[in-house]
Design a protein around this motif. Structure first.
Motif, short mmCIF file in Angstrom:
data_model
loop_
_atom_site.label_atom_id
_atom_site.label_comp_id
_atom_site.label_asym_id
_atom_site.label_seq_id
_atom_site.Cartn_x
_atom_site.Cartn_y
_atom_site.Cartn_z
N LEU A 38 2.45 2.07 -57.85
CA LEU A 38 3.42 2.63 -59.01
C LEU A 38 4.95 2.10 -58.60
CD1 LEU A 38 4.31 4.38 -61.33
CD2 LEU A 38 4.26 6.29 -59.71
N VAL A 39 5.72 1.71 -59.55
CA VAL A 39 6.97 1.46 -59.04
C VAL A 39 7.89 2.68 -59.70
CG1 VAL A 39 9.31 0.04 -59.82
CG2 VAL A 39 6.99 -1.25 -59.70
N LEU A 40 8.46 3.20 -58.61
CA LEU A 40 9.37 4.45 -59.04
C LEU A 40 10.39 4.19 -59.80
CD1 LEU A 40 8.83 6.35 -55.44
CD2 LEU A 40 7.56 6.51 -57.61
N GLY A 41 10.62 4.76 -60.77
CA GLY A 41 11.86 4.72 -61.72
C GLY A 41 11.20 3.59 -63.06
N SER A 42 10.03 3.07 -63.13
CA SER A 42 9.69 2.25 -63.97
C SER A 42 9.49 3.04 -65.32
CB SER A 42 8.37 1.50 -63.61
OG SER A 42 7.40 2.41 -63.38
N GLY A 43 9.33 4.19 -65.36
CA GLY A 43 8.72 4.83 -66.44
C GLY A 43 7.64 4.54 -67.10
N THR A 44 6.59 4.06 -66.32
CA THR A 44 5.37 4.05 -66.98
C THR A 44 4.54 5.26 -66.84
OG1 THR A 44 4.56 3.23 -64.81
CG2 THR A 44 5.17 1.57 -66.20
N TYR A 45 4.72 6.34 -66.17
CA TYR A 45 4.19 7.63 -66.20
C TYR A 45 4.80 8.45 -67.02
CZ TYR A 45 0.81 6.20 -62.51
OH TYR A 45 -0.22 5.34 -61.64
N ILE A 46 4.12 9.56 -67.23
CA ILE A 46 4.71 10.49 -68.32
C ILE A 46 5.83 11.29 -67.52
CG2 ILE A 46 2.53 11.12 -69.43
CD1 ILE A 46 2.14 13.65 -67.71
N ASP A 47 7.08 11.66 -68.33
CA ASP A 47 8.13 12.33 -67.78
C ASP A 47 7.93 13.26 -66.88
OD1 ASP A 47 9.57 10.61 -69.61
OD2 ASP A 47 10.00 12.31 -70.96
#
Length: 181
Positions: free
Chosen positions: A126-135
């Motif tokens: 996971l790239v932190l800050g990518s916005g790919t996961y829920i808020d």
């Protein structure tokens, strides 16, 4: 009558030539199009699998996931052989926004695990800050350290797309396995 027959024959030959020219163009274009289609299908399958694994969607099983996983492994191994970052598993290394981390997680709603809400110990990047996961999920990881296990409380959006998860509060137990350096 002969002129009409000759004219019809000429039109027929012109149509046949045009048809042959189209076939030749297709033969030239088809191989690259097939390659692009196969790559696109692999990327889509990987993205769908990754999205479902990361977002807590319903779990996926079957050959499409194993195919996309093997394609992902192939892509990742070629990336690592070309000088890509390596996973630093040193305990205590703090992660920050922009880092790519490898994590494991298990999500629960009202104390019960839900389908697709876990990495099942397989880890996921996971790239932190990518916005790919829920808020709130990615922000909840920032500042924690490799080797640390902690909980993140989030709420699935009302229009999440999985009826059993829409608008639900969830708690994810997250372990940071490492950070790519």
């Amino acid at each position: 009558m002969k002129k009409e027959n000759r004219k019809l024959a000429q039109e027929r030959r012109a149509k046949e030539r045009a048809k042959m020219e189209r076939a030749q163009k297709i033969k030239k274009v088809l191989p690259p199009v097939i390659v692009i289609a196969v790559i696109a299908a692999a990327v889509i399958a990987t993205a769908v699998s990754s999205f479902r694994n990361k977002s807590g969607g319903e779990s996926v099983s079957g050959s499409s996931v194993s195919t996309s996983s093997s394609i992902s492994s192939s892509i990742l191994s070629s990336a690592s052989s070309s000088g890509a970052k390596t996973l630093d598993r040193t305990a205590g290394v703090e992660v920050k926004s922009g880092d790519t981390v490898n994590i494991d997680y298990t999500g629960t709603i009202d104390g019960e695990a839900f389908d697709g809400g876990s990495t099942d110990g397989q880890g996921t990047d996971l790239v932190l800050g990518s916005g790919t996961y829920i808020d709130g999920f990615e922000d909840g990881i920032i500042g924690h350290k490799v080797g640390e296990t902690f909980d993140i409380s989030v709420t699935f959006p009302e229009n999440y797309g999985v009826d059993s998860l829409n608008g639900k509060d969830a708690v994810f137990s997250v372990t940071i396995n490492g950070v790519y350096r």
